[in-house]
Structures are given as structure tokens and as C-alpha cells.
Motif scaffolding. Sequence first.
Motif, short mmCIF file in Angstrom:
data_model
loop_
_atom_site.label_atom_id
_atom_site.label_comp_id
_atom_site.label_asym_id
_atom_site.label_seq_id
_atom_site.Cartn_x
_atom_site.Cartn_y
_atom_site.Cartn_z
N THR A 87 -80.03 -42.40 28.17
CA THR A 87 -80.00 -41.55 29.36
C THR A 87 -79.07 -40.36 29.12
OG1 THR A 87 -79.87 -41.55 31.77
CG2 THR A 87 -78.10 -42.70 30.62
N TYR A 88 -79.07 -39.43 30.06
CA TYR A 88 -78.23 -38.22 29.99
C TYR A 88 -77.65 -37.97 31.38
CZ TYR A 88 -81.03 -37.35 25.79
OH TYR A 88 -81.64 -37.47 24.58
N GLU A 89 -76.68 -37.08 31.43
CA GLU A 89 -76.17 -36.62 32.72
C GLU A 89 -77.35 -35.99 33.48
OE1 GLU A 89 -75.31 -33.53 35.32
OE2 GLU A 89 -75.70 -32.94 33.24
N TRP A 90 -77.39 -36.13 34.81
CA TRP A 90 -78.57 -35.80 35.64
C TRP A 90 -79.12 -34.39 35.39
CZ3 TRP A 90 -82.62 -37.49 37.73
CH2 TRP A 90 -83.18 -37.04 38.92
N GLY A 91 -78.28 -33.38 35.37
CA GLY A 91 -78.75 -32.01 35.15
C GLY A 91 -79.41 -31.86 33.78
N GLU A 92 -78.77 -32.44 32.79
CA GLU A 92 -79.27 -32.41 31.41
C GLU A 92 -80.58 -33.21 31.30
OE1 GLU A 92 -78.81 -31.38 27.29
OE2 GLU A 92 -77.88 -30.60 29.12
N TYR A 93 -80.60 -34.33 31.97
CA TYR A 93 -81.78 -35.22 32.00
C TYR A 93 -83.02 -34.46 32.50
CZ TYR A 93 -84.31 -39.58 33.44
OH TYR A 93 -85.21 -40.60 33.62
N MET A 94 -82.85 -33.76 33.64
CA MET A 94 -83.96 -33.02 34.23
C MET A 94 -84.41 -31.87 33.32
SD MET A 94 -84.57 -34.70 36.86
CE MET A 94 -85.53 -33.90 38.10
N TRP A 149 -86.14 -43.23 28.87
CA TRP A 149 -84.98 -42.62 29.52
C TRP A 149 -84.78 -43.30 30.86
CZ3 TRP A 149 -85.29 -36.55 28.95
CH2 TRP A 149 -85.33 -36.22 27.59
N SER A 150 -83.58 -43.83 31.06
CA SER A 150 -83.26 -44.52 32.30
C SER A 150 -82.64 -43.54 33.29
CB SER A 150 -82.30 -45.65 31.93
OG SER A 150 -81.43 -45.92 32.98
N LEU A 151 -83.05 -43.63 34.54
CA LEU A 151 -82.56 -42.72 35.59
C LEU A 151 -81.04 -42.84 35.73
CD1 LEU A 151 -84.01 -40.87 37.78
CD2 LEU A 151 -83.63 -42.77 39.35
N PRO A 152 -80.30 -41.72 35.58
CA PRO A 152 -78.83 -41.82 35.56
C PRO A 152 -78.19 -41.82 36.95
CG PRO A 152 -79.50 -39.58 35.04
CD PRO A 152 -80.77 -40.36 35.25
N VAL A 153 -78.99 -41.60 37.99
CA VAL A 153 -78.43 -41.51 39.35
C VAL A 153 -79.27 -42.37 40.29
CG1 VAL A 153 -77.45 -39.19 39.14
CG2 VAL A 153 -79.86 -39.45 39.75
N GLN A 154 -78.72 -42.61 41.47
CA GLN A 154 -79.47 -43.35 42.49
C GLN A 154 -80.29 -42.35 43.29
OE1 GLN A 154 -76.72 -45.50 44.94
NE2 GLN A 154 -78.35 -46.43 46.13
N ARG A 155 -81.58 -42.60 43.46
CA ARG A 155 -82.45 -41.71 44.22
C ARG A 155 -83.16 -42.52 45.31
NH1 ARG A 155 -81.20 -37.09 44.37
NH2 ARG A 155 -83.27 -36.18 44.55
N PRO A 156 -83.71 -41.84 46.35
CA PRO A 156 -84.38 -42.60 47.41
C PRO A 156 -85.53 -43.45 46.87
CG PRO A 156 -84.35 -40.23 47.91
CD PRO A 156 -83.68 -40.40 46.60
N TYR A 157 -86.20 -42.96 45.83
CA TYR A 157 -87.37 -43.66 45.29
C TYR A 157 -87.03 -44.69 44.21
CZ TYR A 157 -86.48 -39.85 42.04
OH TYR A 157 -85.86 -38.97 41.20
N ASN A 158 -85.77 -44.72 43.77
CA ASN A 158 -85.37 -45.70 42.74
C ASN A 158 -83.87 -45.96 42.85
OD1 ASN A 158 -84.64 -47.14 40.44
ND2 ASN A 158 -85.91 -45.96 39.06
N PRO A 159 -83.51 -47.10 43.49
CA PRO A 159 -82.08 -47.35 43.71
C PRO A 159 -81.30 -47.79 42.48
CG PRO A 159 -83.44 -49.04 44.78
CD PRO A 159 -84.38 -48.07 44.15
N ASN A 160 -82.00 -48.18 41.40
CA ASN A 160 -81.26 -48.67 40.23
C ASN A 160 -82.08 -48.51 38.94
OD1 ASN A 160 -79.76 -50.13 38.33
ND2 ASN A 160 -79.15 -51.69 39.80
N GLY A 161 -81.98 -47.32 38.35
CA GLY A 161 -82.75 -47.00 37.14
C GLY A 161 -82.39 -47.87 35.95
N CYS A 162 -81.11 -48.22 35.86
CA CYS A 162 -80.62 -49.01 34.72
C CYS A 162 -81.26 -50.41 34.73
CB CYS A 162 -79.10 -49.10 34.81
SG CYS A 162 -78.39 -49.92 33.40
N LEU A 163 -81.28 -51.04 35.91
CA LEU A 163 -81.88 -52.37 36.03
C LEU A 163 -83.39 -52.31 35.78
CD1 LEU A 163 -81.66 -55.38 36.75
CD2 LEU A 163 -81.83 -54.75 39.17
N MET A 164 -84.04 -51.27 36.32
CA MET A 164 -85.48 -51.12 36.11
C MET A 164 -85.79 -50.98 34.62
SD MET A 164 -88.25 -48.41 37.71
CE MET A 164 -87.98 -48.77 39.43
N ALA A 165 -84.97 -50.23 33.90
CA ALA A 165 -85.18 -50.02 32.46
C ALA A 165 -85.08 -51.35 31.70
CB ALA A 165 -84.16 -49.02 31.92
#
Length: 455
Positions: free
Chosen positions: A332-339, A298-314
Motif C-alpha cells: 500500500t501507499y499513503e492515500w494521495g500517492e495511492y490515488m 494494493w490494500s486501501l490505506p484509509v477508512q472509507r464509507p464503502y470499505n471500513p477495513n482495507g487491510c483485513l479485506m486484503a
Amino acid sequence: SDVSDDGLVYTFHLRKGVKWHTTKYFTPTREFNADDVVYTFDRLGNKENAFNKAYPVEFPYYTDMGLKANVKSVEKMDDYTVKITLNNTDASFTQTLAMPIGSIYSKEYADKLLADGKAEMINQQPVGTGPFIFERYQKDASIRYKANKEYWNKDDMPLVDNLIFAITKDASVRYQKLKAGECHIMSYPLPADIDGMKKDVKLKVMSQPGFNVGFIYYNTEKEPFNKTDVRVALDMAMNKPAIIQAVYGGQGELAPNPMPPTQWSFNKEIKSRETDIAKAKELLAKAGYPNGFEATLWSLPVQRPYNPNGCLMAEILQADWAKIGVKVNITTYEWGEYMKRAKSGEHQIMMAGWTGDNGDPDNWLGTLFSCEAVGGNNYSRFCYDPFQKLIAEARQLSDMGQRTKLYEQAQVIWHEQMPGSPIGTSIVSVPMGKNVEGFKISPFGAFEFTGVSVK
């Protein structure tokens, strides 16, 4: 507060003269007092609380931080004195109460919502005692606040009349708004934009080492991630320095441990594993996967302080893991659904991370990897007795030296078990207009606006 000799009873003396916010939807008839504190803790910890029955929500922090199991009773001694009794000593208890989970709610307002059959509005129309009063929220557009002229702390009053959060999901658009003077302060800039921001005469950029760690979490309840050798192999196959370079773009450093280097008790002896494809393949074969396996990341769908680009990291991980025969599908999923899905353990491998909340090591090792936190922020669903014993013992000690030794040992076990791979700790940068004064970067990731002015 006063603490009993056995460390189990805390007596809190409440501040007098603290006024609840007067809003369009609520006019308080009394000031903040002990009834509000007792009510708040009952709502946090008691499923049978009338408000919880009318509007059932979860308080994962309260559980993950061990408070649900540990708070024995919360009693009103008089209008301005509250006694909290614990089942076990907890060295980080007062620090934990200072976190957002310890925010006190108005019992009078909650009772009014309940009587009106509008319990769910506590989430839409909050009432507090802080420096800014909530005015309105427009989904995906903005949140508006106005200054609280009756704020109790006369030495730290709000210095602006209106505070507006303009919800802007795209970092490039946020930057454009800042350059155009449409906003004064910007959150989460793209690492690649920071140099340009520093050169712009109309802007200034504040930076400090982040109190955060970005992780890849392996769901240890699912095969093959229930095998330590598989988790270590995946960790070993990653080219982490390349990820730091590409994803964090010079705004991050390698994270060897599940806590940042500025956290006391960080184990300096532990280093990130070097990339070793041959060794990783050997470990997979030993675990029974000589030809690798297929997995979903699952790739991070939003930008967070600890990971600026989940898509690239994936995408980088997908290429790294292919070298050891692990075929990765990215979703991936929408952020609320993802969590929500991650908390219920639907994933095989997912990305998330953490910004420290209270400065205590337990906020990393306990909140993220303890048995109590499975179903909450423990996305690895890691519940491992030798590790659990160390962090449980450390939580009950008050001596920092003794606690440090236990946490250092716990990090060794964690590194051997590898329930997740720590990737990076980012530098936190906050760009703003030259005319903004008094803003400070919070190590805990919050944006706070008391003392901030625009000249």
C-alpha cells in the motif's frame, strides 16, 4: 435554467445579491456574476487558461463526467445570464453541475492571486459564497470555518458561529473524542463500535443505507488481468459473504452490481457469483494458468464509507485466492500517492470504491468504467466497445424507461466482463452527541452543516 428543444443549449439565470466571502486575504469589490461562471468553466476545460499555466492542476471529474468533451461553449449574455452549449445531449447535465466540480470560483480573487504570483494559494485559501467562511487549515490537525452572516439563503442560515474539522485519522481516537465531548459529530465509525454507541446515553447514531459500492479493480491493460476468464475466476474464488461479515461487521450487504441497489436502473436479475473454487481453477487453466500466478494487491490505506477495513479485506482475499494457486503480495501507499499511482495505472489489482455524486446511473457506469475515465476514476482501465456504446447512448436519452433498459444491459455486459469485483454496500452511520440537532446524512457522502445546531 431554460433548455432548448434540441437539448443542447442551457440558459442559466443567476441569482442576484450573492456575496463572495470577505476574508483576511481577500475583500471582494462586487457580487457573484456571469464573469465568475465563464471564468470557472474556462479554467476547468482549457489548458491554456492563464491561471492553469501559472498553477497546473488536473480536473479528473470534469473529464470523467464527459464535460470536457461535451461542453462546446460557455457565454455571458449579460451580468446575470449565462448560455452553455453542448456538443451532444446529456440527460444528467444539470445534476452533474450540482456536484462539487460545478462550484463557481471568484474571477476577481483568481485574477488577484495571478497578479500577486500566488496562484497556488487558491488551494490553500479558498473563497466561496457558501454558509461558512474558510479561516485556516493546519495540516493533519484542523480546518476552521466561521459562519457567513451575509449568506444569501436567509431560510437556511448557519446556526453555529464556528465550524471546526478536527483531523483525526484513527477511528478509535475519534470515538474517544466524541465520548469525552471534545467533538460533536464523528465520521466513519468502526462497525464493531456502533452497538456500543447506540447504548451510550450521551450519544445518538443516525444510520441509512449507503449510496456506495466498494470494489476490487483489476487492471485490464496488464496480463493476466486482460483475460476475462482470469477476472471471473478471481471473482468466483472470493468468499464474499465472509468478507461482508468480517469487514463490514453487519453494517453492509453484498454488492452484485457496480451501483448500489437504491440507484434507479439497478439490475435486480444479476446476483453475486457463488464461491466455486473448482470452477475458478478450470477458468484459470482455460486462460493458460493451470498453476495460477503471482500478483500484487494494493490494500486501501484509509477508512472509507464503502470499505471500513482495507487491510483485513486484503488478507481475506490473499487466503481466498491462494486456494486457486494465485499467490498475492499485499502492498500500500499513503492515500494521495495511492490515488495518483492508481490513476496512472501502476497497479495490477487495487481497492477503491465510490459514493454516488448526483443520483444518475452514468455517475457509476460512465464515471468509473467508460473509456473517457481511463486515467481518472476508471482504475480498471476498462474500455470495452459493446459496454461503451450502451452507456454513451443512454447518456443522450432523456426518457428514464429507455435509459433504464440500456443501463440494465450494460450491467449484464459488465458482469460478464468483470473489470472489477463489487464487494459491498455499507450502511452509513453517523454518531453524534445527544445535543446536536438538525444534522442530516447526505446520500452523496458530504457532511453539510447548514441547519445544524448544538443545544
